[in-house]
Design an enzyme around this catalytic site. Structure first.
Site, short mmCIF file in Angstrom:
data_model
loop_
_atom_site.label_atom_id
_atom_site.label_comp_id
_atom_site.label_asym_id
_atom_site.label_seq_id
_atom_site.Cartn_x
_atom_site.Cartn_y
_atom_site.Cartn_z
N THR A 188 0.83 -1.19 0.00
CA THR A 188 0.00 0.00 0.00
C THR A 188 0.87 1.25 0.00
O THR A 188 2.00 1.23 0.49
CB THR A 188 -0.95 0.03 1.21
OG1 THR A 188 -1.77 1.20 1.14
CG2 THR A 188 -0.19 0.02 2.52
N ARG A 189 0.34 2.33 -0.58
CA ARG A 189 1.00 3.63 -0.50
C ARG A 189 0.07 4.65 0.16
O ARG A 189 0.36 5.84 0.17
CB ARG A 189 1.39 4.11 -1.90
CG ARG A 189 0.25 4.42 -2.82
CD ARG A 189 0.72 5.00 -4.15
NE ARG A 189 -0.11 6.09 -4.59
CZ ARG A 189 -1.22 5.97 -5.30
NH1 ARG A 189 -1.64 4.76 -5.66
NH2 ARG A 189 -1.92 7.02 -5.65
N HIS A 232 -7.74 1.76 5.95
CA HIS A 232 -8.99 1.98 6.65
C HIS A 232 -9.70 0.63 6.86
O HIS A 232 -9.10 -0.43 6.69
CB HIS A 232 -9.85 2.97 5.85
CG HIS A 232 -9.17 4.28 5.62
ND1 HIS A 232 -8.87 5.16 6.64
CD2 HIS A 232 -8.69 4.87 4.47
CE1 HIS A 232 -8.26 6.23 6.15
NE2 HIS A 232 -8.14 6.07 4.84
N HIS A 272 -9.61 -2.01 4.02
CA HIS A 272 -8.32 -2.68 3.86
C HIS A 272 -8.12 -3.74 4.94
O HIS A 272 -7.59 -4.82 4.67
CB HIS A 272 -7.18 -1.66 3.94
CG HIS A 272 -7.30 -0.54 2.96
ND1 HIS A 272 -7.73 0.72 3.33
CD2 HIS A 272 -7.07 -0.48 1.63
CE1 HIS A 272 -7.73 1.50 2.27
NE2 HIS A 272 -7.34 0.81 1.22
N ARG A 331 -8.08 -4.14 -6.86
CA ARG A 331 -8.55 -3.37 -8.03
C ARG A 331 -7.57 -2.24 -8.35
O ARG A 331 -7.13 -1.51 -7.47
CB ARG A 331 -9.93 -2.80 -7.72
CG ARG A 331 -10.62 -2.13 -8.88
CD ARG A 331 -11.99 -1.64 -8.44
NE ARG A 331 -12.75 -1.09 -9.55
CZ ARG A 331 -12.62 0.15 -10.02
NH1 ARG A 331 -11.75 0.96 -9.46
NH2 ARG A 331 -13.35 0.57 -11.03
#
Length: 574
Positions: free
Chosen positions: A197-198, A202, A205, A291
């Site tokens: 992740t960058r 929340h 996730h 996605r």
């Protein structure tokens, strides 16, 4: 060079020399040509040296580069989707030949590695952009960087690691591939799911990662990118504190957090495959791909640069060659009737889907509005509010651009007075002539020197904005690429409002108090904007003003109304 073999990771190439082997290189380094690494190059070099980019043993030589660009493979046929290259200036490349050694140094001059030159060549960067990013659209941040911020010559060759780059932030979370493999073995983690992740994480996730580890019957590695990401992303210091809050929501012995100093390219499917190989090198057995993985967002038409699940399809196509398994997940959505997140394709007829886009989330942060608890955890929201306050508490830059004589400086002065009347923030005027006198007196008016001058203005404005002040910049700033660099320098730190003072050339020339246009017409002044050098008008400024239609006071008032509408200031009646 150390080769290690572990489960799930295959052969790991570490390129650091022992103290004894490094000593001769250090002793001779002063005699080698020296290259100061850019931030992206420093990220790449670190991951080359510690084995994250195994099986590479240096920056790609020409044959490897060409096949990676065309086929996503090294010259020997090994799957590798991303060109890892050392880009330099033509002047520096001119002094290099095959077999020469180059000292690679960090910004403080510390010797990080020595490169033994294999190939030196000029690539076709436009072709590279089309192959790697699928397009040459400069609105794509990766394409823009490649075409405008990358050196024109590539140098390939083997690396000899001397000293790891120093990280003063979160040292306990910066595990190398070897260290993570050893940690997993010590904990008995034979199956490990990696999550890239960058962004802050929340509730969606958290639900996605929990489902992934349950499906794989594995432990979880939260492995965020903390090198270079997309301009405008939330800084990694804030994100890491958010991740640490989130860790408390997982069963304690099942989840680990480590950081990856990766310079992302935002290359969608190719990048997703690259991310999978990197996590394989860290000893992970599974990798989550969701996605639009590693996509840069939407283009000017509101469409994604890549198909939503193109990354999953590419990794699935190469799954048999990888030592890591993909866990493909659709978008997660919150269902009000079930009070939980579910995959979007599990939505039942009659159920209500609640969504909050990233854009809407940022808007609510900027305006201090409520963020629903179903979307994120209170601790995460509180952390983000602390480091990203509402716009009315942020600094901002108003960046004027236009021809000489268009009225930029006059409007900027009028705006400064009105902002001082409102009070609440320090206001600094960075007029083109003033900056030339105090910061850029040694510069001429060539394209290169004009760019340097504008970037200096941008840097000063970024510091003012970062510290909560107001910067008013009024240079000519004729070039689109340079203005974009300034925007990307400032926008992550606060507001950036570009104002095109679009007064026509004939009006500017008629107003010419200093006789500059006449000198340019006669050839006395060379490279004069609008006469012998082009002015590239902004395509999407926040505001366009033509001073034929309004006075300086009226123009300043229009800008105040714009700032109030964007939430950066409050009127006296607010």
């Amino acid at each position: 060079m150390i080769h290690l073999t572990e489960p799930h990771g295959g052969v790991l190439k570490e390129l650091y020399l022992s103290v004894e082997d490094a000593a001769p290189f250090k002793a001779k380094a002063q005699d080698y040509p020296s290259w100061d690494l850019t931030p992206r190059q420093l990220c790449d070099l670190e991951l080359l040296l510690n084995g994250s980019f195994s099986p590479l043993d240096g920056f790609l030589n020409r044959a490897d580069y060409q096949r990676v660009v065309e086929d996503m493979r090294l010259a020997d046929g090994t799957l590798w989707p991303m060109p890892i290259t050392l880009d330099v200036s033509e002047e520096f490349a001119g002094q290099l030949g095959r077999g020469d050694r180059v000292a690679l140094r960090d910004p403080e001059g510390v010797l990080i590695a020595v490169l033994e030159v294999g190939d030196v060549w000029q690539p076709d960067r436009l072709h590279e952009a089309r192959q790697i990013f699928g397009d040459a659209d400069e609105r794509h941040p990766g394409v823009f960087h490649l075409l405008h911020r990358t050196g024109p010559v590539y140098v390939g060759g083997r690396l000899y690691g001397i000293e790891p780059p120093t990280h003063y932030d979160f040292p306990q979370l910066r595990g190398s591939p070897r260290e993570l493999r050893a940690s997993f073995a010590k904990l008995g983690w034979q199956r490990v799911v990696a999550f890239q992740t960058r962004n802050p994480m929340h509730r969606a996730h958290q639900e996605l990662t929990l489902r992934a580890v349950q499906q794989a019957e594995a432990n979880l590695l939260i492995h965020p990118t903390v090198g270079l990401t997309k301009s405008g992303d939330i800084d990694h210091y804030s994100r890491v504190r958010c991740y640490e809050h989130l860790l408390t929501t997982y069963p304690e012995p099942t989840t680990a957090l480590h950081l990856l100093n990766l310079a992302m390219r935002m290359a969608g499917p190719r990048e997703a495959l690259w991310h999978a190989i990197i996590r394989q090198n860290h000893g992970c057995s599974h990798f989550i791909v969701g996605r639009d993985h590693a996509g840069p967002g939407r283009d000017q038409f509101g469409q994604g640069f890549y198909e939503p699940y193109a990354a999953q399809q590419l990794i699935a196509h190469h799954q048999d060659e990888l030592g890591i398994r993909m866990l493909a997940f659709p978008e997660m959505v919150y269902v009000r009737e079930r009070a939980q997140y579910v995959p979007a394709d599990d939505l039942r007829a009659g159920e209500t889907m609640l969504t909050l886009s990233g854009t809407e989330f940022r808007r609510r942060l900027q305006e201090g509005l409520d963020i629903p608890e179903w979307f994120s955890y209170p601790e995460v929201v509180a952390e983000l509010r602390r480091t990203h306050p509402p716009r009315r508490q942020q600094g901002f830059t108003v960046f004027f651009t236009g021809l000489s004589g268009s009225g930029k400086s006059t409007i900027a002065n009028a705006l400064m007075v009105k902002l001082l009347e409102l009070g609440g923030r320090a206001v600094t005027l960075l007029d083109g002539d003033i900056v030339r006198k105090h910061l850029s007196s040694e510069l001429g008016f060539s394209r290169e020197h004009r760019n340097i001058n504008i970037l200096r203005i941008g840097f000063v404005a970024s510091e003012i904005t970062k510290n909560g002040g107001i910067a008013l910049c009024a240079p000519i700033a004729p070039y689109t690429v340079t203005r974009r660099e300034v925007r990307e320098m400032i926008a992550p730190l606060g507001g950036f409002i570009e104002v095109h003072v679009a007064t026509p050339l004939e009006t500017c020339e008629a107003r010419d108090r200093k006789g500059l246009y006449a000198k340019a017409r006669s050839g006395v002044l060379k490279e004069f904007t609008g006469i012998s050098d082009p002015y590239e008008a902004p395509e999407h400024p926040e505001l366009v003003i033509d001073t034929r239609d309004c006075s300086p006071s009226e123009a300043a008032q229009r800008i105040l109304l714009k700032l109030e509408g964007l939430g950066y200031i409050r009127g006296r009646s607010s």
